[in-house]
Scaffold this motif. Sequence first.
Motif, short mmCIF file in Angstrom:
data_model
loop_
_atom_site.label_atom_id
_atom_site.label_comp_id
_atom_site.label_asym_id
_atom_site.label_seq_id
_atom_site.Cartn_x
_atom_site.Cartn_y
_atom_site.Cartn_z
N GLY A 46 -1.14 2.14 0.92
CA GLY A 46 0.07 2.22 1.74
C GLY A 46 -0.16 1.63 3.13
N ILE A 47 -1.30 1.96 3.72
CA ILE A 47 -1.61 1.41 5.05
C ILE A 47 -1.74 -0.12 5.00
N ALA A 48 -2.36 -0.60 3.90
CA ALA A 48 -2.52 -2.06 3.75
C ALA A 48 -1.17 -2.75 3.66
N LEU A 49 -0.23 -2.13 2.93
CA LEU A 49 1.10 -2.74 2.81
C LEU A 49 1.83 -2.73 4.16
N LEU A 50 1.64 -1.66 4.93
CA LEU A 50 2.27 -1.62 6.25
C LEU A 50 1.66 -2.68 7.18
N LEU A 51 0.34 -2.87 7.08
CA LEU A 51 -0.29 -3.93 7.87
C LEU A 51 0.23 -5.30 7.46
N LEU A 52 0.43 -5.49 6.15
CA LEU A 52 1.00 -6.75 5.66
C LEU A 52 2.40 -6.96 6.22
N PHE A 53 3.16 -5.87 6.28
CA PHE A 53 4.51 -5.95 6.86
C PHE A 53 4.45 -6.40 8.32
N ILE A 54 3.51 -5.84 9.09
CA ILE A 54 3.39 -6.21 10.51
C ILE A 54 2.96 -7.68 10.65
N VAL A 55 2.01 -8.11 9.80
CA VAL A 55 1.55 -9.50 9.86
C VAL A 55 2.68 -10.46 9.54
N LEU A 56 3.47 -10.13 8.52
CA LEU A 56 4.59 -11.02 8.15
C LEU A 56 5.64 -11.07 9.25
N LEU A 57 5.86 -9.93 9.92
CA LEU A 57 6.85 -9.93 11.00
C LEU A 57 6.40 -10.84 12.15
N THR A 58 5.12 -10.83 12.47
CA THR A 58 4.62 -11.70 13.55
C THR A 58 4.65 -13.17 13.16
N SER A 59 4.80 -13.44 11.86
CA SER A 59 4.81 -14.83 11.39
C SER A 59 6.21 -15.41 11.31
N LEU A 60 7.24 -14.59 11.41
CA LEU A 60 8.61 -15.08 11.27
C LEU A 60 9.14 -15.61 12.61
N THR A 61 9.86 -16.69 12.54
CA THR A 61 10.49 -17.25 13.74
C THR A 61 11.81 -17.91 13.34
#
Length: 291
Positions: A46-61
């Motif tokens: 679950g923590i890994a998926l949340l970290l993936l969510f944060i990484v993807l958010l920083t990648s969107l523009t």
Amino acid sequence: MTTTKAWHVNGFLALLIALASFAGGIALLIVGGNRPEPNGWLIVAGIALLLLFIVLLTSLTIVQPNQAKIITFFGRYKGTVTDSGLWLVVPFTGKTKVSLKVRNFNSQTLKVNDAEGNPIEIGCVVVFKVTDSAKAVFDVDNYSKFVEVQSETAIRHIAAHYAYDTFSDDEVKPSLRGNADEVSMELTRELQTRLSIAGVEVLETRLTHLAYAPEIASAMLQRQQAIAIIAARQKIVEGAVTMVESALKQLMDNGIELDEERRAAMINNLMVTIVSDRAATPVINTGTVYG
């Protein structure tokens, strides 16, 4: 520094994956933590998926039309995204927005000396746009301010090479007032040379204000009026001479001969009548009185 294309892919798919990662991470944390004996693997997942969510958010523009996004990764330039839409780029990058729209800069009214040393007031409008976003961001501190300063410098430089006006028909030198198109083209070339370092393209320049400085405006107006009066008088005299010649020729063709004294008197009367700026008051000779 020149603009290069940054790596980017469709951001909508990445957004869906990010939302799914967020929902899955929350669900795994809830399931793994609510058991009598917490499941460490579920919590870690679950923590890994949340970290993936944060990484993807920083990648969107999001890139708007006629806009560019400068992508930098820990101080290194990675490229520019100019395609409008939602995109996925390298995560944890800085994204600087640069407008590619056509813009106007209306300069202040500057007081400069023309080629003859006369103080004049001059102003112009500059139409420009950014064509190299990397140069505009990295090679100059503030490209908008750079355009303003360089535009005023170029105006002063160009104005010093031209006279405000030419006061004689014999003069063939171009002037600011009489050759506005030529001055505008010269100003455009000068500005393009100065602004190429900032990745800016000058589309057009036009003079918006041109006048003598107040301290000499009155004297220059009198000078222009005097020149106009002299030019008008010259045309009037040329026309008067032509008319007198025509009148004398018609008299000779009709067989009327005048002696030198009467011929001179006639020429004098005609010239005075035609050239004078007031209506003539003739004096009629009715004869001679003898005592």
